[in-house]
Design a protein around this motif. Structure first.
Motif, PDB file in Angstrom:
ATOM      1  N   ASP A 154       1.538 -12.436   3.655  1.00 19.91           N
ATOM      2  CA  ASP A 154       1.642 -13.852   3.300  1.00 19.91           C
ATOM      3  C   ASP A 154       0.318 -14.564   3.539  1.00 19.91           C
ATOM      4  O   ASP A 154      -0.109 -15.402   2.734  1.00 19.91           O
ATOM      5  CB  ASP A 154       2.749 -14.529   4.115  1.00 19.91           C
ATOM      6  CG  ASP A 154       4.144 -14.091   3.688  1.00 19.91           C
ATOM      7  OD1 ASP A 154       4.268 -13.466   2.609  1.00 19.91           O
ATOM      8  OD2 ASP A 154       5.102 -14.343   4.444  1.00 19.91           O
ATOM      9  N   PHE A 155      -0.317 -14.239   4.631  1.00 17.05           N
ATOM     10  CA  PHE A 155      -1.614 -14.845   4.951  1.00 17.05           C
ATOM     11  C   PHE A 155      -2.651 -14.485   3.888  1.00 17.05           C
ATOM     12  O   PHE A 155      -3.425 -15.332   3.445  1.00 17.05           O
ATOM     13  CB  PHE A 155      -2.075 -14.367   6.327  1.00 17.05           C
ATOM     14  CG  PHE A 155      -3.452 -14.834   6.710  1.00 17.05           C
ATOM     15  CD1 PHE A 155      -3.661 -16.115   7.187  1.00 17.05           C
ATOM     16  CD2 PHE A 155      -4.539 -13.978   6.587  1.00 17.05           C
ATOM     17  CE1 PHE A 155      -4.935 -16.542   7.538  1.00 17.05           C
ATOM     18  CE2 PHE A 155      -5.817 -14.405   6.936  1.00 17.05           C
ATOM     19  CZ  PHE A 155      -6.013 -15.681   7.407  1.00 17.05           C
ATOM     20  N   LEU A 156      -2.666 -13.220   3.486  1.00 16.20           N
ATOM     21  CA  LEU A 156      -3.617 -12.789   2.465  1.00 16.20           C
ATOM     22  C   LEU A 156      -3.397 -13.550   1.156  1.00 16.20           C
ATOM     23  O   LEU A 156      -4.354 -13.975   0.499  1.00 16.20           O
ATOM     24  CB  LEU A 156      -3.497 -11.286   2.228  1.00 16.20           C
ATOM     25  CG  LEU A 156      -3.903 -10.364   3.383  1.00 16.20           C
ATOM     26  CD1 LEU A 156      -3.609  -8.920   3.026  1.00 16.20           C
ATOM     27  CD2 LEU A 156      -5.381 -10.532   3.730  1.00 16.20           C
ATOM     28  N   GLN A 157      -2.141 -13.718   0.781  1.00 13.50           N
ATOM     29  CA  GLN A 157      -1.828 -14.424  -0.460  1.00 13.50           C
ATOM     30  C   GLN A 157      -2.293 -15.874  -0.395  1.00 13.50           C
ATOM     31  O   GLN A 157      -2.776 -16.432  -1.386  1.00 13.50           O
ATOM     32  CB  GLN A 157      -0.330 -14.352  -0.741  1.00 13.50           C
ATOM     33  CG  GLN A 157       0.133 -12.958  -1.145  1.00 13.50           C
ATOM     34  CD  GLN A 157       1.624 -12.899  -1.403  1.00 13.50           C
ATOM     35  OE1 GLN A 157       2.371 -13.814  -1.046  1.00 13.50           O
ATOM     36  NE2 GLN A 157       2.082 -11.817  -2.029  1.00 13.50           N
TER      37      GLN A 157
ATOM     38  N   ARG B  64      -5.734 -13.345  -1.842  1.00 10.56           N
ATOM     39  CA  ARG B  64      -5.887 -11.887  -1.803  1.00 10.56           C
ATOM     40  C   ARG B  64      -4.531 -11.225  -1.950  1.00 10.56           C
ATOM     41  O   ARG B  64      -3.502 -11.810  -1.603  1.00 10.56           O
ATOM     42  CB  ARG B  64      -6.552 -11.440  -0.492  1.00 10.56           C
ATOM     43  CG  ARG B  64      -7.976 -11.945  -0.357  1.00 10.56           C
ATOM     44  CD  ARG B  64      -8.559 -11.613   1.007  1.00 10.56           C
ATOM     45  NE  ARG B  64      -9.937 -12.050   1.109  1.00 10.56           N
ATOM     46  CZ  ARG B  64     -10.977 -11.344   0.744  1.00 10.56           C
ATOM     47  NH1 ARG B  64     -10.805 -10.118   0.269  1.00 10.56           N
ATOM     48  NH2 ARG B  64     -12.198 -11.826   0.868  1.00 10.56           N
ATOM     49  N   ASN B  65      -4.519 -10.004  -2.437  1.00  9.52           N
ATOM     50  CA  ASN B  65      -3.291  -9.258  -2.613  1.00  9.52           C
ATOM     51  C   ASN B  65      -3.010  -8.382  -1.406  1.00  9.52           C
ATOM     52  O   ASN B  65      -3.921  -7.948  -0.696  1.00  9.52           O
ATOM     53  CB  ASN B  65      -3.364  -8.383  -3.872  1.00  9.52           C
ATOM     54  CG  ASN B  65      -3.523  -9.211  -5.126  1.00  9.52           C
ATOM     55  OD1 ASN B  65      -2.909 -10.265  -5.261  1.00  9.52           O
ATOM     56  ND2 ASN B  65      -4.351  -8.729  -6.053  1.00  9.52           N
ATOM     57  N   ALA B  66      -1.724  -8.104  -1.200  1.00 12.29           N
ATOM     58  CA  ALA B  66      -1.337  -7.264  -0.070  1.00 12.29           C
ATOM     59  C   ALA B  66      -1.942  -5.870  -0.179  1.00 12.29           C
ATOM     60  O   ALA B  66      -2.230  -5.220   0.824  1.00 12.29           O
ATOM     61  CB  ALA B  66       0.180  -7.176   0.008  1.00 12.29           C
ATOM     62  N   GLY B  67      -2.186  -5.412  -1.410  1.00 12.02           N
ATOM     63  CA  GLY B  67      -2.744  -4.079  -1.599  1.00 12.02           C
ATOM     64  C   GLY B  67      -4.253  -4.061  -1.690  1.00 12.02           C
ATOM     65  O   GLY B  67      -4.838  -3.048  -2.098  1.00 12.02           O
ATOM     66  N   ASP B  68      -4.884  -5.152  -1.315  1.00 11.89           N
ATOM     67  CA  ASP B  68      -6.342  -5.238  -1.362  1.00 11.89           C
ATOM     68  C   ASP B  68      -6.950  -4.121  -0.514  1.00 11.89           C
ATOM     69  O   ASP B  68      -6.606  -3.956   0.659  1.00 11.89           O
ATOM     70  CB  ASP B  68      -6.784  -6.605  -0.836  1.00 11.89           C
ATOM     71  CG  ASP B  68      -8.261  -6.878  -1.073  1.00 11.89           C
ATOM     72  OD1 ASP B  68      -9.038  -5.904  -1.138  1.00 11.89           O
ATOM     73  OD2 ASP B  68      -8.639  -8.057  -1.182  1.00 11.89           O
ATOM     74  N   GLN B  69      -7.879  -3.381  -1.092  1.00  8.75           N
ATOM     75  CA  GLN B  69      -8.473  -2.251  -0.376  1.00  8.75           C
ATOM     76  C   GLN B  69      -9.358  -2.686   0.782  1.00  8.75           C
ATOM     77  O   GLN B  69      -9.741  -1.861   1.614  1.00  8.75           O
ATOM     78  CB  GLN B  69      -9.302  -1.396  -1.342  1.00  8.75           C
ATOM     79  CG  GLN B  69     -10.479  -2.134  -1.972  1.00  8.75           C
ATOM     80  CD  GLN B  69     -11.290  -1.232  -2.879  1.00  8.75           C
ATOM     81  OE1 GLN B  69     -11.015  -0.032  -2.976  1.00  8.75           O
ATOM     82  NE2 GLN B  69     -12.283  -1.797  -3.532  1.00  8.75           N
ATOM     83  N   ASN B  70      -9.688  -3.971   0.849  1.00  9.16           N
ATOM     84  CA  ASN B  70     -10.512  -4.477   1.950  1.00  9.16           C
ATOM     85  C   ASN B  70      -9.684  -5.217   2.995  1.00  9.16           C
ATOM     86  O   ASN B  70     -10.246  -5.935   3.826  1.00  9.16           O
ATOM     87  CB  ASN B  70     -11.608  -5.404   1.405  1.00  9.16           C
ATOM     88  CG  ASN B  70     -12.636  -4.644   0.591  1.00  9.16           C
ATOM     89  OD1 ASN B  70     -12.931  -3.480   0.872  1.00  9.16           O
ATOM     90  ND2 ASN B  70     -13.155  -5.278  -0.434  1.00  9.16           N
ATOM     91  N   SER B  71      -8.363  -5.078   2.959  1.00  9.29           N
ATOM     92  CA  SER B  71      -7.477  -5.684   3.953  1.00  9.29           C
ATOM     93  C   SER B  71      -6.759  -4.577   4.707  1.00  9.29           C
ATOM     94  O   SER B  71      -6.211  -3.659   4.098  1.00  9.29           O
ATOM     95  CB  SER B  71      -6.470  -6.612   3.268  1.00  9.29           C
ATOM     96  OG  SER B  71      -7.134  -7.628   2.537  1.00  9.29           O
TER      97      SER B  71
END
Length: 388
Positions: free
Chosen positions: A297-300, A304-311
């Motif tokens: 939720d924070f990423l969104q 940013r997406n939950a599947g972001d390769q940098n998260s």
């Protein structure tokens, strides 16, 4: 209320926060009131509520939060030891200054001679004056190089203990960022951070950027450490500021940005031996699911997406997982928040920040929450920490 605040990406301020306003005063209802009560978590997450004091809104509160979340600084204090090569430290501060349009104050500190030296060394005062003169000349040379870049610069040579003098200067001079080497030439402390830097992290009220002695000219990998599993509003604000700062720095240095969160089960070692295996597995699954959802939720909220390769989200204690991730992924700069909830817990266990700094060897930017006093009623002041 603006339409931006009325969308689904909002959360309401806990009643406890509202009570902190009303509990400190007992004026007539039409003189003091909390209006709004919603934090906008879209865009720059600007707080849109405000306090009415005798009919006028404290608009500066909102403007202050806008500035903080956009990672802007006005007055940068650079603490250097001119016996060392400090060009890398000054260059890092210069980059931030040029991007934010901030002024820089360069300071060096001359320690007091011990009493026995003053008693036994003839001419100690002349020696001290010579040291001060030499340091001022070196600071002047550094300042001139910054002025050639169009930066407004002041210099000063202080006397006493570095951490005490710098903290005092921040408080009296309105500086909003301190830049210093992570470890001095004469430091005997283990790890990548020296005693003076650690004291600054504990005592200095503004963000502190500690430059590793071996830091490269440009950061290739910036790591933003957030605590999204917390329900505390102060952590939500710090998370926003950490990501804002890390994002801007990664843009300026054209570097990779990783957003990292470590979650753990409170009292896990205690629970492991005192609960049934099935119960503990259920608990672990629920905590994992909740932690992952809050992180996603924070990423969104930050585009940013939950599947972001940098998260990245990892299970484990932050004090262990952050240094491990930084080492494995060649992180040059860690950005993290610091908020002391209990002096006793920090004395017994040490803060997460200090435990991380004791083992890392890269640069670190520690973001602090704001501390501001607002006149509320009849000359009384209500100190509102870390909320907006």
């Amino acid at each position: 209320m603006s339409s931006a605040v009325q969308n689904r990406n909002t959360f309401r301020i806990p009643n406890l926060i509202k009570r902190r306003f009303t509990a400190v005063t007992s004026p007539p209802r039409n003189e003091v009131g909390v209006t709004g009560g919603v934090l906008d978590r879209t865009g720059c997450s600007l707080a849109t509520f405000f306090v009415l004091v005798n009919g006028s809104s404290v608009s500066s509160l909102v403007e202050s939060e806008r500035t903080n979340l956009m990672f802007e600084f006005n007055r940068i204090l650079v603490s250097v030891d001119t016996r060392m090569d400090v060009r890398n430290i000054v260059d890092k501060a210069a980059l931030i200054s040029q991007q934010c349009g901030a002024s820089i104050k360069l300071v060096d500190v001359v320690a007091e001679f011990p009493r026995v030296v003053r008693l036994m060394l003839a001419g100690h005062q002349e020696i001290r004056e010579t040291i001060i003169k030499e340091k001022r000349e070196r600071l002047s040379a550094l300042a001139e190089s910054l002025r050639e870049r169009g930066i407004d610069v002041e210099i000063d040579v202080l006397s006493g203990t570095t951490s005490t003098q710098v903290t005092s200067l921040v408080a009296s001079g309105g500086h909003d960022l301190v830049v210093r080497t992570a470890k001095g030439r004469d430091s005997r402390r283990r790890g990548g951070v020296g005693t003076t830097a650690m004291r600054l992290l504990r005592e200095c009220p503004c963000p502190v950027l500690l430059i590793a002695p071996n830091a490269s000219a440009n950061y290739a990998h910036v790591m933003a450490c957030v605590d999204t599993s917390s329900d505390e509003l102060v952590d939500a604000v710090l998370n926003d500021r950490v990501v804002a700062a890390a994002t801007r720095l990664s843009q300026w240095h054209q570097s990779k940005l990783s957003i990292f969160h470590a979650w753990s089960i409170y009292g896990e070692e205690f629970l492991l031996v005192r609960t049934r295996d099935g119960d503990f597995r259920d608990l672990s699954a629920r905590v994992r699911e909740r932690s992952e959802k809050m992180f996603h939720d924070f990423l969104q909220m930050h585009g940013r997406n939950a599947g972001d390769q940098n998260s990245f989200i990892r299970k484990g204690e932050p004090a262990t997982m952050i240094p491990a991730f930084a080492s494995e992924n060649n992180v040059d700069l860690i950005v993290m928040g610091s908020f002391a909830r209990s002096w006793l817990s920090e004395m017994l266990l040490g803060s997460t920040v200090e435990r991380v700094l004791s083992v890392i060897n890269c640069s670190v930017l520690v973001i602090k929450p704001d501390r501001m006093a607002m006149p509320i009623y009849g000359g009384q002041f209500s100190e509102w920490e870390s909320i907006v």
